[in-house]
Design an enzyme around this catalytic site. Structure first.
Site, PDB file in Angstrom:
ATOM      1  N   GLU A  75       0.737  -1.259   0.079  1.00 57.54           N
ATOM      2  CA  GLU A  75      -0.057  -0.069  -0.199  1.00 57.54           C
ATOM      3  C   GLU A  75       0.706   1.474  -0.118  1.00 57.54           C
ATOM      4  O   GLU A  75       1.731   1.193   0.435  1.00 57.54           O
ATOM      5  CB  GLU A  75      -0.678  -0.053   1.170  1.00 57.54           C
ATOM      6  CG  GLU A  75      -2.005  -1.221   1.020  1.00 57.54           C
ATOM      7  CD  GLU A  75      -2.698  -1.268   2.504  1.00 57.54           C
ATOM      8  OE1 GLU A  75      -4.086  -1.619   2.256  1.00 57.54           O
ATOM      9  OE2 GLU A  75      -2.356  -0.985   3.428  1.00 57.54           O
ATOM     10  N   CYS A 100       3.432   8.442   1.342  1.00 57.85           N
ATOM     11  CA  CYS A 100       3.894   7.624   2.262  1.00 57.85           C
ATOM     12  C   CYS A 100       3.891   6.358   1.676  1.00 57.85           C
ATOM     13  O   CYS A 100       3.065   5.724   1.131  1.00 57.85           O
ATOM     14  CB  CYS A 100       2.739   7.516   3.276  1.00 57.85           C
ATOM     15  SG  CYS A 100       3.054   6.175   4.610  1.00 57.85           S
ATOM     16  N   CYS A 109       6.399  -6.596   7.375  1.00 56.91           N
ATOM     17  CA  CYS A 109       7.495  -5.939   8.277  1.00 56.91           C
ATOM     18  C   CYS A 109       8.044  -7.216   9.313  1.00 56.91           C
ATOM     19  O   CYS A 109       7.033  -7.737   9.829  1.00 56.91           O
ATOM     20  CB  CYS A 109       7.124  -4.933   8.957  1.00 56.91           C
ATOM     21  SG  CYS A 109       8.258  -4.008   9.910  1.00 56.91           S
ATOM     22  N   CYS A 118       5.973  -4.793  15.842  1.00 60.47           N
ATOM     23  CA  CYS A 118       5.652  -3.691  16.890  1.00 60.47           C
ATOM     24  C   CYS A 118       3.977  -4.164  17.153  1.00 60.47           C
ATOM     25  O   CYS A 118       3.306  -4.534  16.211  1.00 60.47           O
ATOM     26  CB  CYS A 118       5.480  -2.350  16.245  1.00 60.47           C
ATOM     27  SG  CYS A 118       7.253  -1.930  15.997  1.00 60.47           S
ATOM     28  N   CYS A 151       1.033  -2.241  15.614  1.00 61.75           N
ATOM     29  CA  CYS A 151       1.046  -2.084  14.122  1.00 61.75           C
ATOM     30  C   CYS A 151       0.342  -2.872  13.412  1.00 61.75           C
ATOM     31  O   CYS A 151       0.724  -4.098  13.595  1.00 61.75           O
ATOM     32  CB  CYS A 151       2.291  -1.538  13.842  1.00 61.75           C
ATOM     33  SG  CYS A 151       2.636  -1.357  11.850  1.00 61.75           S
ATOM     34  N   ASN A 163      -4.073   4.486  16.076  1.00 62.00           N
ATOM     35  CA  ASN A 163      -5.194   4.428  15.136  1.00 62.00           C
ATOM     36  C   ASN A 163      -5.636   2.980  15.463  1.00 62.00           C
ATOM     37  O   ASN A 163      -4.678   2.255  15.293  1.00 62.00           O
ATOM     38  CB  ASN A 163      -4.735   4.720  13.774  1.00 62.00           C
ATOM     39  CG  ASN A 163      -4.516   6.001  13.674  1.00 62.00           C
ATOM     40  OD1 ASN A 163      -5.275   7.168  13.711  1.00 62.00           O
ATOM     41  ND2 ASN A 163      -3.166   6.547  12.926  1.00 62.00           N
ATOM     42  N   CYS A 190      -1.718   6.066   9.855  1.00 59.53           N
ATOM     43  CA  CYS A 190      -0.313   5.145  10.355  1.00 59.53           C
ATOM     44  C   CYS A 190      -0.778   4.041  11.110  1.00 59.53           C
ATOM     45  O   CYS A 190      -1.430   3.955  11.886  1.00 59.53           O
ATOM     46  CB  CYS A 190       0.267   6.208  11.650  1.00 59.53           C
ATOM     47  SG  CYS A 190       1.182   7.692  10.890  1.00 59.53           S
TER      48      CYS A 190
HETATM   49  N1  SAH Z   1       9.056   0.695  10.494  1.00 58.97           N
HETATM   50  C1  SAH Z   1       9.028   2.285  10.476  1.00 58.97           C
HETATM   51  C2  SAH Z   1       7.952   3.064   9.529  1.00 58.97           C
HETATM   52  C3  SAH Z   1       6.753   2.504   9.443  1.00 58.97           C
HETATM   53  S1  SAH Z   1       5.558   3.124  10.510  1.00 58.97           S
HETATM   54  C4  SAH Z   1       9.045   2.544  11.814  1.00 58.97           C
HETATM   55  O1  SAH Z   1       8.901   1.747  12.824  1.00 58.97           O
HETATM   56  O2  SAH Z   1       9.127   3.967  12.044  1.00 58.97           O
HETATM   57  C5  SAH Z   1       5.508   4.534  10.353  1.00 58.97           C
HETATM   58  C6  SAH Z   1       4.805   5.324  11.734  1.00 58.97           C
HETATM   59  O3  SAH Z   1       3.499   4.943  12.140  1.00 58.97           O
HETATM   60  C7  SAH Z   1       5.589   4.911  13.072  1.00 58.97           C
HETATM   61  O4  SAH Z   1       6.053   5.848  13.896  1.00 58.97           O
HETATM   62  C8  SAH Z   1       4.778   3.732  13.474  1.00 58.97           C
HETATM   63  O5  SAH Z   1       5.360   3.560  14.915  1.00 58.97           O
HETATM   64  C9  SAH Z   1       3.503   4.400  13.618  1.00 58.97           C
HETATM   65  N2  SAH Z   1       2.290   3.650  13.556  1.00 58.97           N
HETATM   66  C10 SAH Z   1       2.411   2.260  13.482  1.00 58.97           C
HETATM   67  N3  SAH Z   1       1.345   1.795  13.849  1.00 58.97           N
HETATM   68  C11 SAH Z   1       0.421   2.646  14.379  1.00 58.97           C
HETATM   69  C12 SAH Z   1      -0.949   2.908  14.754  1.00 58.97           C
HETATM   70  N4  SAH Z   1      -1.611   1.704  14.757  1.00 58.97           N
HETATM   71  N5  SAH Z   1      -1.534   3.897  14.985  1.00 58.97           N
HETATM   72  C13 SAH Z   1      -0.697   5.151  14.891  1.00 58.97           C
HETATM   73  N6  SAH Z   1       0.733   5.125  14.572  1.00 58.97           N
HETATM   74  C14 SAH Z   1       1.066   3.961  14.242  1.00 58.97           C
END
Ligand code: SAH
Length: 353
Positions: free
Chosen positions: A91, A104, A111, A115, A118, A295, A338
């Site tokens: 995406e 973006c 990945c 996390c 995420c 989110n 995000c």
């Molecule tokens: N792997 C990288 C880039 C991808 S995520 C990283 O970890 O930075 C991009 C941003 O979105 C990151 O700051 C991540 O922590 C945030 N993010 C991921 N899941 C999210 C969620 N459910 N709600 C809000 N932000 C989120």
């Protein structure tokens, strides 16, 4: 199998031409055609017949195919689901600001960082994207704007905050940045590109040595070891203190900041004490804080704090004089905000909208 034209940076292209005894001036003609004019068919203008034949025989000009487009009904956010040649899907999101767009980009299918908050991490890592698959996301999104929102095809910022950990796929991401930066093509300013990382130190080292002008964003999310371990499991291998020490040694250019992203999760990392700890950790650094209200996604256990709580968190940070922005949630109705990107689930959930 043919090679993809979009895997070549300008220097590679010149080298290919030279190696094959072709006129190297074709390099700027081709970059201008594909990256400035965003033409998606092979260039046959202002270029020698021998070069045209050569590229026709050896190079492929196809791009990731747009599988689905979701346009937000709240704002001008657009989410694309791309289908790659092997059937995998990734995406890309266009995020509007003042009639221009940030894009973006995804850097991996899935990945490996896993996390806890995420959506992308839930599918695990399938594979890295190639440079052409990264560059192709931008070209296709630009062409979609040109066709569907004529006059609005202005993509002024590039953020690697889509699916994947960009520093975990450094070679392809670096080459994509080189293509975006080339003055013969899209000619995007180096300060307009940001790579976001969960804190993958081997990639940070390479970023520092090879593309230090590209902006860095660190996903911080908690100053506390145990909590950060839970949120970002690679913290166990590359702890925040080491990551920050490393970043602190990087000589930044004038006006260059490191962005620290801090996702706010209700009752987990959103207290005034959490804000104080964060302020103390970052005070005095060339830092910029992005507060990202969590989110939700299907199946997620965390919640977004109340709006007041988010504002209070920012107020505490303001006392440390660190520029802090609460990131507006855009495109959440199409799961484009995000952490809501998960190409496996998109079709299923987007059906609701
Ligand atoms: N792997 C990288 C880039 C991808 S995520 C990283 O970890 O930075 C991009 C941003 O979105 C990151 O700051 C991540 O922590 C945030 N993010 C991921 N899941 C999210 C969620 N459910 N709600 C809000 N932000 C989120």
């Amino acid at each position: 199998m043919k090679l993809s034209f979009y895997d070549l940076n300008f220097a590679d292209l010149e080298a290919v031409l030279k190696l094959n005894n072709l006129n190297t001036s074709a390099a700027s003609v081709l970059f201008n055609w594909h990256y400035k004019k965003k033409q998606t068919v092979q260039c046959k203008e202002n270029i020698a017949k021998t070069s045209i034949d050569f590229f026709q025989d050896h190079y492929d000009f196809s791009l990731p195919e747009i599988d689905t487009v979701h346009e937000s009904s709240h704002d001008k956010t657009v989410k694309f689901l791309f289908k790659l040649a092997d059937g995998h899907k990734v995406e890309t999101v266009l995020i509007p600001f003042h009639n221009k767009y940030s894009i973006c980009l995804s850097s991996q299918v899935g990945c490996a960082m896993n996390c806890s908050f995420c959506f992308t991490g839930k599918q695990g890592l399938h594979r890295n994207l190639s440079t052409s698959e990264i560059v192709g996301q931008l070209i296709q999104a630009w062409c979609w704007l040109a066709n569907n929102r004529p006059g609005e095809e202005r993509i002024l910022n590039i953020v690697f905050m889509g699916q994947g950990e960009p520093l975990h796929n450094f070679d392809a991401v670096k080459k994509a940045c080189e293509i975006f930066l080339s003055k013969h093509g899209t000619s995007i300013g180096i300060q307009k590109i940001t790579i976001s990382t969960a804190g993958y130190i081997p990639g940070l080292k390479r970023w520092r040595e090879e593309i230090p002008g590209v902006n860095l964003a660190l996903s911080l999310h908690s100053t506390l070891k145990e909590k950060r371990n839970e949120l970002i499991p690679i913290n166990k291998k590359y702890p925040l203190t080491e990551v920050l020490n490393y970043i602190d040694q990087i000589p930044l250019q004038k006006k260059q900041f490191v962005t620290y992203e801090y996702i706010l999760i209700k009752d987990l990392n959103d207290s005034a004490d959490d804000a104080k700890e964060l302020g103390e950790l970052l005070a005095g650094k060339s830092a910029y804080i992005n507060l990202i209200p969590f989110n939700a996604f299907p199946g997620s256990n965390y919640q977004q704090p109340e709006h007041d709580k988010i504002r209070q968190f920012k107020k505490v940070l303001d006392t440390y004089k660190i520029p802090t922005l609460i990131r507006a949630t855009k495109g959440d109705d199409v799961l484009a905000a995000c952490g809501q990107l998960n190409s496996k689930k998109t079709i299923q959930h987007s059906a609701q909208y």
